[in-house]
Design a protein around this motif. Structure first.
Motif, PDB file in Angstrom:
ATOM      1  N   SER A   1      -7.435  21.471 -83.225  1.00 37.02           N
ATOM      2  CA  SER A   1      -8.551  20.637 -83.687  1.00 37.02           C
ATOM      3  C   SER A   1      -8.684  19.366 -82.844  1.00 37.02           C
ATOM      4  O   SER A   1      -7.898  18.424 -82.996  1.00 37.02           O
ATOM      5  CB  SER A   1      -8.347  20.243 -85.153  1.00 37.02           C
ATOM      6  N   PRO A   2      -9.687  19.316 -81.951  1.00 35.48           N
ATOM      7  CA  PRO A   2      -9.929  18.084 -81.177  1.00 35.48           C
ATOM      8  C   PRO A   2     -10.246  16.885 -82.062  1.00 35.48           C
ATOM      9  O   PRO A   2      -9.882  15.759 -81.742  1.00 35.48           O
ATOM     10  CB  PRO A   2     -11.127  18.454 -80.295  1.00 35.48           C
ATOM     11  N   HIS A   3     -10.907  17.117 -83.177  1.00 34.70           N
ATOM     12  CA  HIS A   3     -11.271  16.012 -84.066  1.00 34.70           C
ATOM     13  C   HIS A   3     -10.027  15.424 -84.743  1.00 34.70           C
ATOM     14  O   HIS A   3      -9.932  14.209 -84.940  1.00 34.70           O
ATOM     15  CB  HIS A   3     -12.283  16.495 -85.103  1.00 34.70           C
ATOM     16  N   ARG A   4      -9.076  16.287 -85.080  1.00 36.00           N
ATOM     17  CA  ARG A   4      -7.825  15.790 -85.655  1.00 36.00           C
ATOM     18  C   ARG A   4      -7.054  14.973 -84.622  1.00 36.00           C
ATOM     19  O   ARG A   4      -6.435  13.966 -84.946  1.00 36.00           O
ATOM     20  CB  ARG A   4      -6.990  16.957 -86.160  1.00 36.00           C
ATOM     21  N   LEU A   5      -7.094  15.432 -83.375  1.00 38.19           N
ATOM     22  CA  LEU A   5      -6.465  14.667 -82.288  1.00 38.19           C
ATOM     23  C   LEU A   5      -7.083  13.278 -82.209  1.00 38.19           C
ATOM     24  O   LEU A   5      -6.373  12.271 -82.119  1.00 38.19           O
ATOM     25  CB  LEU A   5      -6.649  15.400 -80.955  1.00 38.19           C
ATOM     26  N   ALA A   6      -8.416  13.200 -82.237  1.00 34.69           N
ATOM     27  CA  ALA A   6      -9.116  11.914 -82.123  1.00 34.69           C
ATOM     28  C   ALA A   6      -8.770  10.996 -83.290  1.00 34.69           C
ATOM     29  O   ALA A   6      -8.599   9.782 -83.109  1.00 34.69           O
ATOM     30  CB  ALA A   6     -10.618  12.149 -82.055  1.00 34.69           C
ATOM     31  N   GLN A   7      -8.665  11.565 -84.496  1.00 34.95           N
ATOM     32  CA  GLN A   7      -8.354  10.761 -85.672  1.00 34.95           C
ATOM     33  C   GLN A   7      -6.958  10.149 -85.621  1.00 34.95           C
ATOM     34  O   GLN A   7      -6.683   9.136 -86.257  1.00 34.95           O
ATOM     35  CB  GLN A   7      -8.497  11.613 -86.934  1.00 34.95           C
ATOM     36  N   SER A   8      -6.066  10.770 -84.821  1.00 34.13           N
ATOM     37  CA  SER A   8      -4.704  10.249 -84.697  1.00 34.13           C
ATOM     38  C   SER A   8      -4.614   9.089 -83.720  1.00 34.13           C
ATOM     39  O   SER A   8      -3.564   8.462 -83.588  1.00 34.13           O
ATOM     40  CB  SER A   8      -3.754  11.366 -84.249  1.00 34.13           C
ATOM     41  N   LYS A   9      -5.704   8.806 -83.013  1.00 36.02           N
ATOM     42  CA  LYS A   9      -5.728   7.732 -82.021  1.00 36.02           C
ATOM     43  C   LYS A   9      -6.359   6.478 -82.625  1.00 36.02           C
ATOM     44  O   LYS A   9      -7.263   6.551 -83.458  1.00 36.02           O
ATOM     45  CB  LYS A   9      -6.503   8.161 -80.771  1.00 36.02           C
ATOM     46  N   SER A  10      -5.902   5.336 -82.157  1.00 34.25           N
ATOM     47  CA  SER A  10      -6.374   4.063 -82.715  1.00 34.25           C
ATOM     48  C   SER A  10      -7.620   3.533 -82.042  1.00 34.25           C
ATOM     49  O   SER A  10      -8.254   2.596 -82.535  1.00 34.25           O
ATOM     50  CB  SER A  10      -5.260   3.008 -82.614  1.00 34.25           C
ATOM     51  N   SER A  11      -7.989   4.100 -80.883  1.00 38.16           N
ATOM     52  CA  SER A  11      -9.146   3.570 -80.161  1.00 38.16           C
ATOM     53  C   SER A  11      -9.910   4.692 -79.467  1.00 38.16           C
ATOM     54  O   SER A  11      -9.345   5.736 -79.130  1.00 38.16           O
ATOM     55  CB  SER A  11      -8.714   2.529 -79.122  1.00 38.16           C
ATOM     56  N   ASN A  12     -11.203   4.457 -79.259  1.00 38.74           N
ATOM     57  CA  ASN A  12     -12.091   5.333 -78.503  1.00 38.74           C
ATOM     58  C   ASN A  12     -11.964   6.799 -78.918  1.00 38.74           C
ATOM     59  O   ASN A  12     -11.692   7.679 -78.096  1.00 38.74           O
ATOM     60  CB  ASN A  12     -11.806   5.193 -77.003  1.00 38.74           C
ATOM     61  N   GLN A  13     -12.195   7.064 -80.184  1.00 33.28           N
ATOM     62  CA  GLN A  13     -12.028   8.408 -80.711  1.00 33.28           C
ATOM     63  C   GLN A  13     -13.020   9.406 -80.125  1.00 33.28           C
ATOM     64  O   GLN A  13     -12.723  10.599 -80.039  1.00 33.28           O
ATOM     65  CB  GLN A  13     -12.131   8.382 -82.235  1.00 33.28           C
ATOM     66  N   GLU A  14     -14.199   8.933 -79.685  1.00 37.49           N
ATOM     67  CA  GLU A  14     -15.166   9.837 -79.056  1.00 37.49           C
ATOM     68  C   GLU A  14     -14.602  10.429 -77.767  1.00 37.49           C
ATOM     69  O   GLU A  14     -14.770  11.621 -77.486  1.00 37.49           O
ATOM     70  CB  GLU A  14     -16.467   9.094 -78.768  1.00 37.49           C
ATOM     71  N   TYR A  15     -13.953   9.576 -76.967  1.00 38.15           N
ATOM     72  CA  TYR A  15     -13.343  10.064 -75.723  1.00 38.15           C
ATOM     73  C   TYR A  15     -12.225  11.065 -76.013  1.00 38.15           C
ATOM     74  O   TYR A  15     -12.087  12.077 -75.319  1.00 38.15           O
ATOM     75  CB  TYR A  15     -12.795   8.887 -74.915  1.00 38.15           C
ATOM     76  N   TRP A  16     -11.414  10.779 -77.032  1.00 41.32           N
ATOM     77  CA  TRP A  16     -10.318  11.680 -77.347  1.00 41.32           C
ATOM     78  C   TRP A  16     -10.823  13.023 -77.863  1.00 41.32           C
ATOM     79  O   TRP A  16     -10.216  14.068 -77.598  1.00 41.32           O
ATOM     80  CB  TRP A  16      -9.369  11.034 -78.356  1.00 41.32           C
ATOM     81  N   THR A  17     -11.933  13.018 -78.591  1.00 37.34           N
ATOM     82  CA  THR A  17     -12.549  14.289 -79.008  1.00 37.34           C
ATOM     83  C   THR A  17     -12.988  15.080 -77.786  1.00 37.34           C
ATOM     84  O   THR A  17     -12.774  16.301 -77.700  1.00 37.34           O
ATOM     85  CB  THR A  17     -13.764  14.028 -79.923  1.00 37.34           C
ATOM     86  N   LEU A  18     -13.587  14.376 -76.821  1.00 33.88           N
ATOM     87  CA  LEU A  18     -14.035  15.017 -75.579  1.00 33.88           C
ATOM     88  C   LEU A  18     -12.845  15.605 -74.814  1.00 33.88           C
ATOM     89  O   LEU A  18     -12.904  16.746 -74.334  1.00 33.88           O
ATOM     90  CB  LEU A  18     -14.772  13.992 -74.715  1.00 33.88           C
ATOM     91  N   VAL A  19     -11.753  14.834 -74.717  1.00 26.03           N
ATOM     92  CA  VAL A  19     -10.542  15.317 -74.042  1.00 26.03           C
ATOM     93  C   VAL A  19     -10.020  16.584 -74.723  1.00 26.03           C
ATOM     94  O   VAL A  19      -9.686  17.580 -74.075  1.00 26.03           O
ATOM     95  CB  VAL A  19      -9.449  14.223 -74.045  1.00 26.03           C
ATOM     96  N   GLY A  20      -9.965  16.547 -76.054  1.00 27.63           N
ATOM     97  CA  GLY A  20      -9.463  17.700 -76.789  1.00 27.63           C
ATOM     98  C   GLY A  20     -10.310  18.941 -76.575  1.00 27.63           C
ATOM     99  O   GLY A  20      -9.783  20.052 -76.394  1.00 27.63           O
TER     100      GLY A  20
END
Length: 518
Positions: free
Chosen positions: A362-381
């Motif tokens: 789940s890329p969205h779960r990955l993003a939620q675990s980050k404290s900043s720039n969750q849109e970028y982390w969703t994209l990375v995932g």
């Protein structure tokens, strides 16, 4: 054989300040000696017994004429020798040869390099790093605080003067290579290229000297020096050498008691992170019959310290759970090529289990675990999920483990179109683009299945990425993929017929080692 300290001092005083003698070791290494008595400071700092200033050349030294280095394939008792030439390495310890390279007799001319030139080069490198390389790395902080991204300070500059030559010249190689690739012209300036190979030769010679010292060869700084050369070679396009560098590091780690023992050293954290990531990601683009260290990587998964694969770093952004699946795919590819491999049914079951876990990521779960720039982390995932799924299917179909069904072809095509859309956004981000080399390579393999527009996209982005990040790696990838597209072949192992590594890493953090060479 050597003059006594007293006679050497009289000799210097009688001939005046202009005739200060260099010790035999500094003369051999083409360095400026401070002529201190009873031993020079350079030898003392390097941990070498100063041979003195006598008129007669000491016989205990193997003399090499200044300006010329002679490297031979020789086995010596109680020594460990590291050589890097044409993809070969020599690691010899005690009476046993761990790795034996091809026999060769090579003369590498190395001009004299005086101290004032060395200091000038370090100052130039210091300024270039802060004004160019560090400036390009600053956006990485948008993904969260990155402990490996910082400007060089006066403290680093002072340490650089006294650090071992292999680290000093290895870092200069990295800086010159970055400059060469950012220029982005077909024929780079001859003077810059010549300096790169001068520093490269000095770094290799220094490494060989340290590996010949029993009290120095297993130190953290030696591993850092080999990693620095590894990344410099990859960055400059000499990717044939990368495996011998990794093999040397692996064997040194084993001589120190293994990975877990070495991991106890805090200063080794960024070094092991780099070593581990290059080894795993490099195996994805190697022939299945020539993978490296896959069993060891598979066995250590449950013990591998999390910070080595979850920290935001200039190495890779592959989410930890997907990184684990890449290790398992690599290991499965290796097992299939063994002479007494198990039946296809067992391998196929393991393959689909890996693919299922990748699809459930789940890329969205990955993003939620980050404290900043969750849109970028969703994209990375999303990017790495699609890339991992493509790697799983295509590499295992290449070995006939996963069947080539219409449903899987549709799944690969869907992942490919999604990846291309996502990569347009990711490559436009200064904080993400240097991490997109491997996903672009995976997309390039998928593009062989008839999509000309996708091939054009991959080739164009790789060309631009090379100049942007200051590395030849994307151009190597473009060449490899271009030959694959023209070959008429479609299988993963047909693309990577020999070991390649595609990483955006250009240097390793050695700041934790500074107390070791003060």
């Amino acid at each position: 054989m050597d003059e006594s300290p007293k006679s050497a001092k009289q000799h210097t005083q009688n001939k005046g300040p202009q005739s200060k003698r260099h010790c035999w070791e500094c003369r051999r290494r083409c360095l400026v000696c401070d002529s201190e008595l009873p031993e020079c400071k350079r030898c003392r700092t390097s941990g070498i017994r100063c041979p003195g200033y006598g008129e007669v050349k000491p016989t205990r030294l193997k003399w090499v004429t200044p300006g010329r280095v002679l490297s031979r394939d020789q086995k010596q008792k109680k020594s460990l020798v590291y050589q890097n030439q044409d993809g070969n390495a020599d690691i010899i310890t005690g009476n046993t040869s761990i790795t034996v390279s091809k026999k060769y007799d090579i003369y590498t001319p190395i001009p004299r390099f005086e101290m004032h030139e060395e200091v000038h080069a370090i100052l130039q490198g210091y300024e270039y790093f802060n004004s160019c390389i560090y400036k390009d790395l600053v956006p990485l902080h948008e993904l969260g605080y990155n402990p490996y991204v910082y400007p060089l300070s006066e403290k680093h500059l002072q340490a650089a003067v006294w650090c071992p030559d292999y680290l000093k010249y290895g870092m200069l190689c990295m800086i010159l290579s970055h400059r060469i690739n950012q220029i982005g012209i077909a024929i780079p300036p001859k003077e810059t290229v010549e300096k790169f190979y001068l520093y490269w030769g000095l770094a290799v010679r220094s490494l060989n000297e340290y590996l010949g010292m029993e009290d120095k060869r297993l130190g953290d700084t030696v591993i850092a020096g080999i990693l620095t050369l590894l990344l410099a070679d990859i960055q400059q396009g000499s990717s044939l050498n990368w495996r011998c560098h990794l093999d040397a590091i692996y064997r040194l780690i084993m001589l120190r008691g293994g990975f877990y023992k070495v991991a106890e050293s805090k200063s080794m954290e960024p070094l092991l992170l780099c070593f581990w990531s290059v080894a795993v990601m490099g195996n994805t683009t190697c022939p299945a019959s020539d993978l490296f260290m896959t069993t060891f990587q598979r066995e250590t998964l449950k013990f591998l310290p999390q910070q080595y694969i979850t920290t935001v770093s200039p190495i890779q952004l592959c989410p930890v759970s997907l990184f684990v699946e890449l290790i398992k795919i690599n290991h499965l590819r290796m097992r299939v090529t063994r002479p007494n491999a198990a039946g296809t049914e067992a391998f196929q079951k393991g393959s689909f289990e890996i693919l299922e876990r990748i699809n459930c990521f789940s890329p969205h779960r990955l993003a939620q675990s980050k404290s900043s720039n969750q849109e970028y982390w969703t994209l990375v995932g999303l990017v790495y999920q699609a890339a991992a799924a493509l790697y799983c299917i295509l590499s295992l179909q290449s070995l006939s483990i996963i069947p080539e069904t219409p449903a899987l072809r549709v799944q690969c095509a869907t992942h490919g179109r999604l990846m291309q859309t996502l990569l347009v956004e990711a490559l436009a981000s200064k904080s993400l683009k240097r991490f997109m080399i491997w996903p672009l390579v995976v997309l390039g393999v998928e593009a062989v299945h008839g999509d000309a527009l996708m091939r054009e996209f991959v080739a164009k982005e790789l060309s631009e990425l090379s100049q942007s990040v200051g590395s030849y790696v994307p151009l190597t990838a473009k060449r490899v993929l271009g030959e694959f597209w023209a070959s008429g072949k479609t299988r993963w192992d047909a693309c990577f017929d020999r070991p390649y590594v595609f990483t955006g890493q250009i240097a390793v953090d050695t700041s934790g080692l500074m107390p070791l060479y003060k």
